[in-house]
Design a protein around this motif. Structure first.
Motif, PDB file in Angstrom:
ATOM      1  N   GLN A 155     -17.963 -24.004  -3.795  1.00  0.00           N
ATOM      2  CA  GLN A 155     -16.581 -24.408  -4.084  1.00  0.00           C
ATOM      3  C   GLN A 155     -16.561 -25.657  -4.966  1.00  0.00           C
ATOM      4  O   GLN A 155     -15.738 -25.764  -5.876  1.00  0.00           O
ATOM      5  CB  GLN A 155     -15.831 -24.674  -2.779  1.00  0.00           C
ATOM      6  CG  GLN A 155     -15.543 -23.413  -1.995  1.00  0.00           C
ATOM      7  CD  GLN A 155     -15.064 -23.705  -0.568  1.00  0.00           C
ATOM      8  OE1 GLN A 155     -15.438 -24.709   0.039  1.00  0.00           O
ATOM      9  NE2 GLN A 155     -14.242 -22.810  -0.040  1.00  0.00           N
ATOM     10  N   CYS A 176     -22.785 -20.910  -1.610  1.00  0.00           N
ATOM     11  CA  CYS A 176     -21.570 -20.702  -0.804  1.00  0.00           C
ATOM     12  C   CYS A 176     -21.852 -20.871   0.687  1.00  0.00           C
ATOM     13  O   CYS A 176     -20.907 -20.951   1.484  1.00  0.00           O
ATOM     14  CB  CYS A 176     -20.958 -19.336  -1.069  1.00  0.00           C
ATOM     15  SG  CYS A 176     -21.923 -17.926  -0.471  1.00  0.00           S
ATOM     16  N   GLN A 177     -23.102 -20.924   1.060  1.00  0.00           N
ATOM     17  CA  GLN A 177     -23.448 -21.059   2.473  1.00  0.00           C
ATOM     18  C   GLN A 177     -23.847 -22.490   2.831  1.00  0.00           C
ATOM     19  O   GLN A 177     -24.212 -22.774   3.962  1.00  0.00           O
ATOM     20  CB  GLN A 177     -24.585 -20.091   2.825  1.00  0.00           C
ATOM     21  CG  GLN A 177     -24.231 -18.633   2.553  1.00  0.00           C
ATOM     22  CD  GLN A 177     -22.989 -18.182   3.302  1.00  0.00           C
ATOM     23  OE1 GLN A 177     -22.949 -18.199   4.524  1.00  0.00           O
ATOM     24  NE2 GLN A 177     -21.943 -17.793   2.564  1.00  0.00           N
ATOM     25  N   VAL A 236     -22.620 -26.141   3.373  1.00  0.00           N
ATOM     26  CA  VAL A 236     -21.428 -26.956   3.607  1.00  0.00           C
ATOM     27  C   VAL A 236     -21.772 -28.422   3.350  1.00  0.00           C
ATOM     28  O   VAL A 236     -22.793 -28.936   3.826  1.00  0.00           O
ATOM     29  CB  VAL A 236     -20.917 -26.759   5.046  1.00  0.00           C
ATOM     30  CG1 VAL A 236     -19.709 -27.654   5.310  1.00  0.00           C
ATOM     31  CG2 VAL A 236     -20.555 -25.293   5.272  1.00  0.00           C
ATOM     32  N   THR A 277     -21.832 -32.178   3.745  1.00  0.00           N
ATOM     33  CA  THR A 277     -21.671 -33.255   4.723  1.00  0.00           C
ATOM     34  C   THR A 277     -22.312 -34.495   4.106  1.00  0.00           C
ATOM     35  O   THR A 277     -23.041 -34.391   3.100  1.00  0.00           O
ATOM     36  CB  THR A 277     -22.396 -32.947   6.051  1.00  0.00           C
ATOM     37  OG1 THR A 277     -23.815 -32.948   5.808  1.00  0.00           O
ATOM     38  CG2 THR A 277     -21.972 -31.608   6.626  1.00  0.00           C
ATOM     39  N   ASP A 335     -16.175 -33.702   2.053  1.00  0.00           N
ATOM     40  CA  ASP A 335     -16.979 -33.078   3.106  1.00  0.00           C
ATOM     41  C   ASP A 335     -16.219 -31.874   3.663  1.00  0.00           C
ATOM     42  O   ASP A 335     -14.987 -31.870   3.755  1.00  0.00           O
ATOM     43  CB  ASP A 335     -17.261 -34.081   4.226  1.00  0.00           C
ATOM     44  CG  ASP A 335     -18.186 -35.195   3.761  1.00  0.00           C
ATOM     45  OD1 ASP A 335     -18.756 -35.073   2.667  1.00  0.00           O
ATOM     46  OD2 ASP A 335     -18.332 -36.182   4.490  1.00  0.00           O
ATOM     47  N   GLY A 336     -16.955 -30.838   4.012  1.00  0.00           N
ATOM     48  CA  GLY A 336     -16.351 -29.631   4.566  1.00  0.00           C
ATOM     49  C   GLY A 336     -16.227 -28.505   3.577  1.00  0.00           C
ATOM     50  O   GLY A 336     -16.105 -27.350   3.968  1.00  0.00           O
ATOM     51  N   SER A 337     -16.232 -28.811   2.273  1.00  0.00           N
ATOM     52  CA  SER A 337     -16.224 -27.719   1.300  1.00  0.00           C
ATOM     53  C   SER A 337     -17.664 -27.243   1.119  1.00  0.00           C
ATOM     54  O   SER A 337     -18.603 -27.841   1.639  1.00  0.00           O
ATOM     55  CB  SER A 337     -15.606 -28.164  -0.023  1.00  0.00           C
ATOM     56  OG  SER A 337     -16.401 -29.137  -0.636  1.00  0.00           O
ATOM     57  N   THR A 338     -17.825 -26.158   0.412  1.00  0.00           N
ATOM     58  CA  THR A 338     -19.185 -25.676   0.167  1.00  0.00           C
ATOM     59  C   THR A 338     -19.657 -26.137  -1.211  1.00  0.00           C
ATOM     60  O   THR A 338     -18.844 -26.502  -2.078  1.00  0.00           O
ATOM     61  CB  THR A 338     -19.269 -24.139   0.241  1.00  0.00           C
ATOM     62  OG1 THR A 338     -18.537 -23.582  -0.853  1.00  0.00           O
ATOM     63  CG2 THR A 338     -18.741 -23.614   1.573  1.00  0.00           C
TER      64      THR A 338
END
Ligand code: FES
Length: 107
Positions: free
Chosen positions: A26, A87-88, A90, A92, A20-23
């Motif tokens: 990524q 890339c936008q 995220v 969760t 969690d927290g990466s895109t």
């Protein structure tokens, strides 16, 4: 960790566990997902991380902001109602099980 799936234009799928927290971009790049170029590195300036969100999951994502919405007009493959810049997005736990469809080209 959240599980997401990428499906390419040939219908081939790859499911990965993502912190969690990466895109989403990524996650795709670090797992060698073919079809995400991400030339600008996640700055919402290239549109080569374009994905289509499986319509079943569309309501689980926030709407694109103005910058993403503008850049989505520059995708190489056709923009659709479910187009997003990965890339936008995220990761969760709310995205667990999401499927992202890859366009057949990014450039
Ligand atoms: S990586 Fe360039 S717009 Fe997403």
């Amino acid at each position: 960790m959240t599980q997401i799936t990428f499906q390419n234009a040939r219908g081939e799928r790859l499911t990965i566990d993502v912190p969690d927290g990466s895109t989403v971009m990524q996650a795709a790049v670090s797992n060698g997902v073919d079809g995400i170029v991400a030339e600008c590195g996640g700055s919402a300036m290239c549109a080569t991380c374009h994905v289509y969100v499986d319509p079943k999951f569309a309501d689980r994502l926030p709407a694109p902001d103005a910058v993403e919405d503008e850049m989505l007009n520059s995708t190489a493959a056709e923009r659709r109602i479910n187009s997003r810049l990965s890339c936008q997005l995220v990761i969760t736990e709310a995205l667990d099980g999401l499927v992202f469809l890859l366009p057949d080209h990014q450039t």
